[in-house]
Design a protein around this motif. Sequence first.
Motif, mmCIF file in Angstrom:
data_model
loop_
_atom_site.group_PDB
_atom_site.id
_atom_site.type_symbol
_atom_site.label_atom_id
_atom_site.label_comp_id
_atom_site.label_asym_id
_atom_site.label_seq_id
_atom_site.Cartn_x
_atom_site.Cartn_y
_atom_site.Cartn_z
ATOM 1 N N LEU A 1 2.740 3.692 -23.054
ATOM 2 C CA LEU A 1 2.494 3.822 -21.632
ATOM 3 C C LEU A 1 3.126 5.113 -20.907
ATOM 4 O O LEU A 1 3.935 5.648 -21.613
ATOM 5 C CB LEU A 1 3.108 2.524 -21.124
ATOM 6 C CG LEU A 1 2.734 0.991 -21.796
ATOM 7 C CD1 LEU A 1 3.605 0.091 -21.166
ATOM 8 C CD2 LEU A 1 1.299 1.048 -21.168
ATOM 9 N N PRO A 2 2.472 5.333 -19.658
ATOM 10 C CA PRO A 2 3.032 6.428 -19.192
ATOM 11 C C PRO A 2 4.487 6.290 -18.054
ATOM 12 O O PRO A 2 4.434 7.080 -17.008
ATOM 13 C CB PRO A 2 1.706 6.880 -18.377
ATOM 14 C CG PRO A 2 0.985 5.590 -18.084
ATOM 15 C CD PRO A 2 1.449 4.519 -18.967
ATOM 16 N N ALA A 3 5.317 5.316 -18.186
ATOM 17 C CA ALA A 3 6.441 5.009 -17.456
ATOM 18 C C ALA A 3 6.958 6.450 -17.132
ATOM 19 O O ALA A 3 7.274 7.195 -18.120
ATOM 20 C CB ALA A 3 7.130 3.983 -17.899
ATOM 21 N N THR A 4 7.266 6.646 -15.947
ATOM 22 C CA THR A 4 7.140 5.721 -14.908
ATOM 23 C C THR A 4 5.794 6.160 -14.296
ATOM 24 O O THR A 4 5.319 7.328 -13.980
ATOM 25 C CB THR A 4 8.248 6.178 -13.591
ATOM 26 O OG1 THR A 4 9.404 5.853 -14.096
ATOM 27 C CG2 THR A 4 8.213 5.196 -12.434
ATOM 28 N N TRP A 5 4.758 5.295 -14.235
ATOM 29 C CA TRP A 5 3.484 5.398 -13.661
ATOM 30 C C TRP A 5 3.219 4.945 -12.320
ATOM 31 O O TRP A 5 3.131 3.795 -12.338
ATOM 32 C CB TRP A 5 2.581 4.584 -15.082
ATOM 33 C CG TRP A 5 1.019 4.662 -14.556
ATOM 34 C CD1 TRP A 5 0.310 3.470 -14.453
ATOM 35 C CD2 TRP A 5 0.199 5.852 -14.464
ATOM 36 N NE1 TRP A 5 -0.986 4.063 -14.456
ATOM 37 C CE2 TRP A 5 -0.945 5.254 -14.447
ATOM 38 C CE3 TRP A 5 0.420 7.297 -14.491
ATOM 39 C CZ2 TRP A 5 -2.218 6.256 -14.619
ATOM 40 C CZ3 TRP A 5 -0.690 8.118 -14.662
ATOM 41 C CH2 TRP A 5 -1.788 7.419 -14.276
ATOM 42 N N SER A 6 3.237 5.632 -11.629
ATOM 43 C CA SER A 6 2.794 5.310 -9.947
ATOM 44 C C SER A 6 1.471 6.035 -9.716
ATOM 45 O O SER A 6 1.141 7.088 -10.106
ATOM 46 C CB SER A 6 4.123 5.432 -9.271
ATOM 47 O OG SER A 6 4.396 7.085 -9.352
ATOM 48 N N ASN A 7 0.950 5.477 -8.794
ATOM 49 C CA ASN A 7 -0.319 6.071 -8.185
ATOM 50 C C ASN A 7 -0.633 5.415 -6.762
ATOM 51 O O ASN A 7 -0.039 4.600 -6.171
ATOM 52 C CB ASN A 7 -1.659 5.359 -9.134
ATOM 53 C CG ASN A 7 -1.654 6.361 -10.372
ATOM 54 O OD1 ASN A 7 -2.001 7.373 -10.456
ATOM 55 N ND2 ASN A 7 -1.367 5.241 -11.286
ATOM 56 N N ALA B 1 0.928 -0.989 0.005
ATOM 57 C CA ALA B 1 0.026 0.133 -0.017
ATOM 58 C C ALA B 1 1.005 1.227 -0.024
ATOM 59 O O ALA B 1 2.047 1.197 0.476
ATOM 60 C CB ALA B 1 -1.005 -0.017 1.229
ATOM 61 N N GLY B 2 0.478 2.188 -0.607
ATOM 62 C CA GLY B 2 0.965 3.500 -0.669
ATOM 63 C C GLY B 2 1.030 4.170 -2.242
ATOM 64 O O GLY B 2 -0.029 3.922 -2.781
ATOM 65 N N VAL B 3 2.293 4.628 -2.553
ATOM 66 C CA VAL B 3 2.316 5.079 -4.011
ATOM 67 C C VAL B 3 3.115 3.871 -4.703
ATOM 68 O O VAL B 3 4.238 3.660 -4.344
ATOM 69 C CB VAL B 3 3.244 6.234 -4.128
ATOM 70 C CG1 VAL B 3 3.313 6.607 -5.487
ATOM 71 C CG2 VAL B 3 2.422 7.384 -3.368
ATOM 72 N N ILE B 4 2.557 3.033 -5.468
ATOM 73 C CA ILE B 4 2.988 1.991 -6.051
ATOM 74 C C ILE B 4 3.045 2.147 -7.405
ATOM 75 O O ILE B 4 2.763 3.111 -8.131
ATOM 76 C CB ILE B 4 1.991 0.877 -5.663
ATOM 77 C CG1 ILE B 4 0.914 0.786 -6.412
ATOM 78 C CG2 ILE B 4 1.808 0.738 -4.482
ATOM 79 C CD1 ILE B 4 0.499 0.067 -7.578
ATOM 80 N N LEU B 5 4.216 1.490 -8.249
ATOM 81 C CA LEU B 5 4.374 1.187 -9.292
ATOM 82 C C LEU B 5 3.191 0.271 -10.009
ATOM 83 O O LEU B 5 3.397 -0.794 -9.884
ATOM 84 C CB LEU B 5 5.794 0.934 -9.819
ATOM 85 C CG LEU B 5 6.884 1.990 -9.355
ATOM 86 C CD1 LEU B 5 8.300 1.261 -9.293
ATOM 87 C CD2 LEU B 5 6.892 3.039 -10.410
ATOM 88 N N ASN B 6 2.603 0.720 -11.054
ATOM 89 C CA ASN B 6 1.552 -0.005 -11.599
ATOM 90 C C ASN B 6 2.401 -1.076 -12.498
ATOM 91 O O ASN B 6 3.242 -0.862 -13.404
ATOM 92 C CB ASN B 6 0.630 0.798 -12.618
ATOM 93 C CG ASN B 6 -0.191 1.697 -11.919
ATOM 94 O OD1 ASN B 6 0.182 2.395 -11.247
ATOM 95 N ND2 ASN B 6 -1.464 1.450 -11.722
#
Lengths: 398, 415
Positions: B170-176, B138-143
Amino acid sequence: MPLSLRTSLALLTLAATVMACSKTLPPAPEENSLLDGPIEGLSAADQARFLRGDEAFGEIFTSTSGLGPLFVAAQCASCHPGDGKGSPFVRFTRFGQADTTGNTYLAQGGPQLQHKALPGYSPEVLPAGATSTDLIAPAVTGLGYLDAVSDADLIALADPQDLDGDGISGRPHFNRIPDYAQLRPESVELNGMYICRIGKKGAAYDLLHQTAEAYNQDMGVTSIFSPIDPLSGLEQDPEVTMQTINDVVGYLKTLKAPIQRNPEKAEVIAGGEIFGEIGCDGCHTPVLQTGSSPIVQLDHVEFYPYSDLLLHDMGPGLDDGYTEGYATTAEWRTPPLWGLGLSRDAQGGSYFLLHDGRALSIEQAIEMHEGEGQQSADAFEALSGADQDLLIEFLESL
Amino acid sequence: MSSSASKRRNLLAVCATLLTGSLLAQSSSTHSADSTSLNMDAVYERPFLQNAEAGGGNNQRKLALGGYLEMNATYGAEDGLTEGLSLQARRLTLFSSARLARNITFLSEIEFEDGGHEINIEFAAVDVALNPAFNIRAGVILNPIGTFNQNHDGPNWEFIERPDVSVNLLPATWSNAGVGVFGKFHKGKVTWGYEAYLTNGFDDRIIDNVHGRTFLPASKENDERFEQSSNGRPLFTGKLSMRHHPWGEIGLSYMGGIYNNYTPDGLALDVPRRVHVAAVDLQKTIRKTGTTLVGEAVIILVDVPETYTQQYGSKQRGAFLDVVQPVVEREIGAWPHAVVLVAARIDWVDWNVGTFNETGEDIGDGLWAITPAVSLRPTAQTVFRLNYRYQWQTDILNNPAALTATWMLGLSTYF
């Protein structure tokens, strides 16, 4: 063992040499193969304005920067890729005016159909009963030259009563102009109207008029010059600044004229002679001269647009039943032929010619000439295949 | 959220990273680089964690700091026009980790791009290792979509530019901000891995942006996405990976959800519109020659309103493939285990798959590029790279391609 100084220097030299090797970088295309680029010799101020205008011309509008909600395209360059002709992908429709009494559909969204819409919005649909025409955008190269031709020169080219009996009766398009228009030096007035010359029907007075309306009607972007939102019909705060529009106008004014390819080639010269022999130059005037211009490079210079900037009746085949200003529905302003051979490089590799792109080749475009162009079209038909090829080669060199 | 709030959040994250960095740490004992490791383990296989684990024992609350630096020089030209030589400080990335309790680990990655012009929290998550086969993050993770997004550290690659399909499709680096589960199973020579996360997702920008094309990375411009979903609907990302020793690893991943804000403040302005992303990735090293193959292929489907402009495509696809070959492995200068490698990458992106409604002709807006490369690795953690990239890019109408060539010389190193 550490690298020796010599080895280290050699490696650095090798890397620098490789990176500096211009042969590994793509060469610039020949200048005469491109439609875009500035007129040579512009002042530093004009070049700076050209760069600002170039950037604004390429700006992609979004919902947050003012696009739409109803629109045709999201940027100027969509309709004029590489500053060339538009393609059917961005074909647009104008509607609501069947004669010279004016557009009766302005309250219903006229004169232009915004057939695209931001998500959640419904695009405009053509009102029942409205007359209309489809259009693709013209090339914008060399517009500064066309804009700078004096009214007197256009009047001198006109022959509205066909007094010389050549079957061609071009006339300038006297039309009403917006309040913000700045009159050209020695403009000719006729009953409160002035000679307009920009656009397929020649209904826009100058590049400012054309640009402000394009922002509004093509992209749904309001400005101080054209503040009415096409969707709501209400006046809005400007979504593009006056400075930006002036920069785009400056950019359009200082785009270079297309450069002819292979003008010394025998076939091109022979084709040019046939062009004159069959009367194409009756409307597609090879040479014009600019009048006074504050831009030195546009001030009293000769140029080669292959247009007389006049309205001509092109017959029933090209009469879509729609018009603008005081042109009749069959009248079209002579489109410049310069840059014709480069059209395909802006239209995805194919020709889409005439006002709506219906002609898929130069031959088809010639054959579709009627009215004042009928004689030349007939003369083209009567040419031998070899002579037709020469004429086409000439036209493609422009 | 205002930009000032965003800056405060970033500043806090940076401070937290720096404060924790003075201590040593260890990573979870369930994650170590071996023949069973998968792409999903990339965040645990960073050298700072490996080093800490080797020297740190199992004491709790030990923290570690690491990172990597990327800088380079470029000289290129497009259609004969060059902007000259540029020196670029592309990335300074800081890692931190802390074991909070038994089987509870914190990991973070803070990236400063372009000399601090952009500061991003690329990863900041707590892993709860309940079982090798079942862990919570959990947190800001890399999809976990494709291979590059989770394994994007510069020193791991022989190429200065990131793959086009990874960063421009793709939107690397993509984190959410999100939460999910992951785990691994072993059976014989095969290791299976899975990941499944719910995160905040995309927004309307993917079809309404200054790039003038359907562009998933445009959602990264949304400063609020770490704090608030654009539409209250989570984005699902899942990946299934398989590594066979010695065949290599293959991954299948999917990411999808509703992207548009169709009911702002409860008003129904549009219908829900979905984005679907599917990717396949592979990693393979040929033992006999030492040749490594890495690549990913992606297809994206976006529900674009029919009344919108076709400039924004409803289907996209792309791929990249890297081939890397060590050619010299010996002492060079002061480096006893230096390696010289040659490599090549092929990039392909088609941002708008389909035909024009008006003409039936193919829509353009695509890119091909090839990048031969030579690199020197004094150690595994540091790479000097010389790349030459040649690119063909067409506009939406398929007019003559713009030709771009770029020389790049650079350094990327973990620390």
